[in-house]
Design a protein around this motif. Structure first.
Motif, PDB file in Angstrom:
ATOM      1  N   ARG A   1      15.828 -45.736  21.083  1.00 28.48           N
ATOM      2  CA  ARG A   1      17.223 -46.145  20.930  1.00 28.48           C
ATOM      3  C   ARG A   1      17.309 -47.666  20.791  1.00 28.48           C
ATOM      4  O   ARG A   1      18.027 -48.178  19.931  1.00 28.48           O
ATOM      5  CB  ARG A   1      18.052 -45.685  22.130  1.00 28.48           C
ATOM      6  N   ARG A   2      16.561 -48.385  21.609  1.00 29.98           N
ATOM      7  CA  ARG A   2      16.602 -49.852  21.563  1.00 29.98           C
ATOM      8  C   ARG A   2      16.091 -50.367  20.216  1.00 29.98           C
ATOM      9  O   ARG A   2      16.661 -51.285  19.638  1.00 29.98           O
ATOM     10  CB  ARG A   2      15.782 -50.441  22.708  1.00 29.98           C
ATOM     11  N   LEU A   3      15.036 -49.765  19.701  1.00 34.66           N
ATOM     12  CA  LEU A   3      14.503 -50.183  18.400  1.00 34.66           C
ATOM     13  C   LEU A   3      15.550 -49.986  17.306  1.00 34.66           C
ATOM     14  O   LEU A   3      15.742 -50.848  16.450  1.00 34.66           O
ATOM     15  CB  LEU A   3      13.241 -49.398  18.071  1.00 34.66           C
ATOM     16  N   ALA A   4      16.230 -48.846  17.334  1.00 37.94           N
ATOM     17  CA  ALA A   4      17.258 -48.569  16.326  1.00 37.94           C
ATOM     18  C   ALA A   4      18.395 -49.577  16.423  1.00 37.94           C
ATOM     19  O   ALA A   4      18.886 -50.086  15.412  1.00 37.94           O
ATOM     20  CB  ALA A   4      17.790 -47.149  16.511  1.00 37.94           C
ATOM     21  N   GLU A   5      18.826 -49.895  17.641  1.00 41.82           N
ATOM     22  CA  GLU A   5      19.950 -50.810  17.828  1.00 41.82           C
ATOM     23  C   GLU A   5      19.590 -52.245  17.466  1.00 41.82           C
ATOM     24  O   GLU A   5      20.405 -52.973  16.894  1.00 41.82           O
ATOM     25  CB  GLU A   5      20.444 -50.716  19.267  1.00 41.82           C
ATOM     26  N   VAL A   6      18.360 -52.667  17.777  1.00 40.97           N
ATOM     27  CA  VAL A   6      17.919 -54.020  17.413  1.00 40.97           C
ATOM     28  C   VAL A   6      17.827 -54.149  15.891  1.00 40.97           C
ATOM     29  O   VAL A   6      18.187 -55.188  15.321  1.00 40.97           O
ATOM     30  CB  VAL A   6      16.565 -54.346  18.078  1.00 40.97           C
ATOM     31  N   THR A   7      17.362 -53.113  15.226  1.00 40.09           N
ATOM     32  CA  THR A   7      17.315 -53.119  13.762  1.00 40.09           C
ATOM     33  C   THR A   7      18.720 -53.242  13.193  1.00 40.09           C
ATOM     34  O   THR A   7      18.958 -53.993  12.242  1.00 40.09           O
ATOM     35  CB  THR A   7      16.633 -51.842  13.238  1.00 40.09           C
ATOM     36  N   PHE A   8      19.658 -52.494  13.760  1.00 41.95           N
ATOM     37  CA  PHE A   8      21.061 -52.569  13.339  1.00 41.95           C
ATOM     38  C   PHE A   8      21.580 -53.996  13.502  1.00 41.95           C
ATOM     39  O   PHE A   8      22.190 -54.565  12.580  1.00 41.95           O
ATOM     40  CB  PHE A   8      21.895 -51.598  14.178  1.00 41.95           C
ATOM     41  N   ASP A   9      21.334 -54.601  14.654  1.00 41.04           N
ATOM     42  CA  ASP A   9      21.804 -55.968  14.921  1.00 41.04           C
ATOM     43  C   ASP A   9      21.246 -56.956  13.906  1.00 41.04           C
ATOM     44  O   ASP A   9      21.965 -57.829  13.411  1.00 41.04           O
ATOM     45  CB  ASP A   9      21.393 -56.413  16.334  1.00 41.04           C
ATOM     46  N   HIS A  10      19.958 -56.829  13.601  1.00 42.75           N
ATOM     47  CA  HIS A  10      19.321 -57.772  12.672  1.00 42.75           C
ATOM     48  C   HIS A  10      19.924 -57.643  11.278  1.00 42.75           C
ATOM     49  O   HIS A  10      20.205 -58.657  10.629  1.00 42.75           O
ATOM     50  CB  HIS A  10      17.821 -57.527  12.606  1.00 42.75           C
ATOM     51  N   HIS A  11      20.141 -56.442  10.820  1.00 41.33           N
ATOM     52  CA  HIS A  11      20.692 -56.253   9.482  1.00 41.33           C
ATOM     53  C   HIS A  11      22.122 -56.786   9.392  1.00 41.33           C
ATOM     54  O   HIS A  11      22.491 -57.406   8.387  1.00 41.33           O
ATOM     55  CB  HIS A  11      20.662 -54.774   9.095  1.00 41.33           C
ATOM     56  N   ILE A  12      22.914 -56.566  10.425  1.00 38.45           N
ATOM     57  CA  ILE A  12      24.287 -57.067  10.418  1.00 38.45           C
ATOM     58  C   ILE A  12      24.297 -58.592  10.427  1.00 38.45           C
ATOM     59  O   ILE A  12      25.117 -59.228   9.753  1.00 38.45           O
ATOM     60  CB  ILE A  12      25.061 -56.524  11.644  1.00 38.45           C
ATOM     61  N   ALA A  13      23.372 -59.184  11.169  1.00 37.99           N
ATOM     62  CA  ALA A  13      23.327 -60.646  11.285  1.00 37.99           C
ATOM     63  C   ALA A  13      22.702 -61.320  10.065  1.00 37.99           C
ATOM     64  O   ALA A  13      22.846 -62.529   9.883  1.00 37.99           O
ATOM     65  CB  ALA A  13      22.556 -61.048  12.542  1.00 37.99           C
ATOM     66  N   HIS A  14      22.003 -60.551   9.234  1.00 37.89           N
ATOM     67  CA  HIS A  14      21.310 -61.130   8.068  1.00 37.89           C
ATOM     68  C   HIS A  14      21.704 -60.359   6.805  1.00 37.89           C
ATOM     69  O   HIS A  14      20.860 -59.733   6.153  1.00 37.89           O
ATOM     70  CB  HIS A  14      19.796 -61.094   8.276  1.00 37.89           C
TER      71      HIS A  14
END
Length: 215
Positions: free
Chosen positions: A93-106
């Motif tokens: 779950r954490r990996l999926a959410e961190v990936t989501f955060d990175h894409h939104i921020a970049h």
């Protein structure tokens, strides 16, 4: 005036190169490879075309450097991620959410990926080291999936590449289709009030999929 020490000159060069890459990323993301102009990049960085050619060699080489830097960014974010391997469900779950955060921020990264796909991968194929750079993305997933299977909580018929594909597809869609999807369904995917819901959703999808009984 005394000449700058060698170490300071090196730092200046690194700062200049980093600034050029950052601005070039925005210009290529906004205008695509064909529409981007080196003159505009020079103007935004208050430097000269000659300086850009000095650091990168030309427009194509600059674009390749931008592409590599963009992919390196997401891979470095993944490598910095620390997960609790004793709890594979929370780890995935954490990996999926961190990936989501990175894409939104970049979001420039997503636009660059879209542009490169329009060109059918013409330029990315020149980056020979990129496939190797991407290996850690599936290696971490392999570790988490193995932990989950050993704990008896994850299904056995899903590969790391499968999971990576689903997470990436969802995260890319948030940026690449925000305008068309937003218009058709009257929703603003960039609205901060939506962010936590959308972030949690990809975690729920991945966890639900991996913990579902096979068949």
């Amino acid at each position: 005036m005394a000449a700058k020490p060698k170490a300071e000159l090196q730092r200046d060069a690194e700062r200049t190169r980093a600034e050029l890459l950052a601005v070039a990323t925005e210009v290529f993301a906004e205008s695509g490879y064909s529409g981007a102009r080196v003159d505009e990049i020079a103007e935004r960085t208050r430097t000269t075309k000659r300086m850009i050619y000095y650091y990168f060699g030309g427009k194509e080489q600059l674009y390749l450097a931008v592409l590599e830097d963009a992919y390196r960014g997401i891979r470095e974010a993944e490598q910095k991620l620390t997960v609790d391997h004793t709890n594979p469900v929370e780890a995935i779950r954490r990996l999926a959410e961190v990936t989501f955060d990175h894409h939104i921020a970049h979001d420039a990264f997503i636009r660059l990926v879209s542009i490169e796909n329009i060109h059918r991968g013409e330029f990315i194929r020149q980056l020979r080291d990129l496939p190797e750079l991407s290996q850690p993305a599936t290696s971490l997933l392999d570790d988490i999936l193995r932990d989950g299977r050993e704990a008896g909580v994850f299904r056995s018929d899903v590969t790391a590449l499968d999971v990576h594909l689903v997470i990436s597809s969802y995260c890319v869609f948030q940026v690449a289709n925000r305008y068309t999807f937003g218009y058709l369904f009257d929703v603003d995917l960039t609205d901060i009030s939506q962010r936590a819901h959308l972030r949690r959703m990809i975690g729920d999808v991945i966890v639900g999929w991996l913990t579902a009984p096979v068949g």
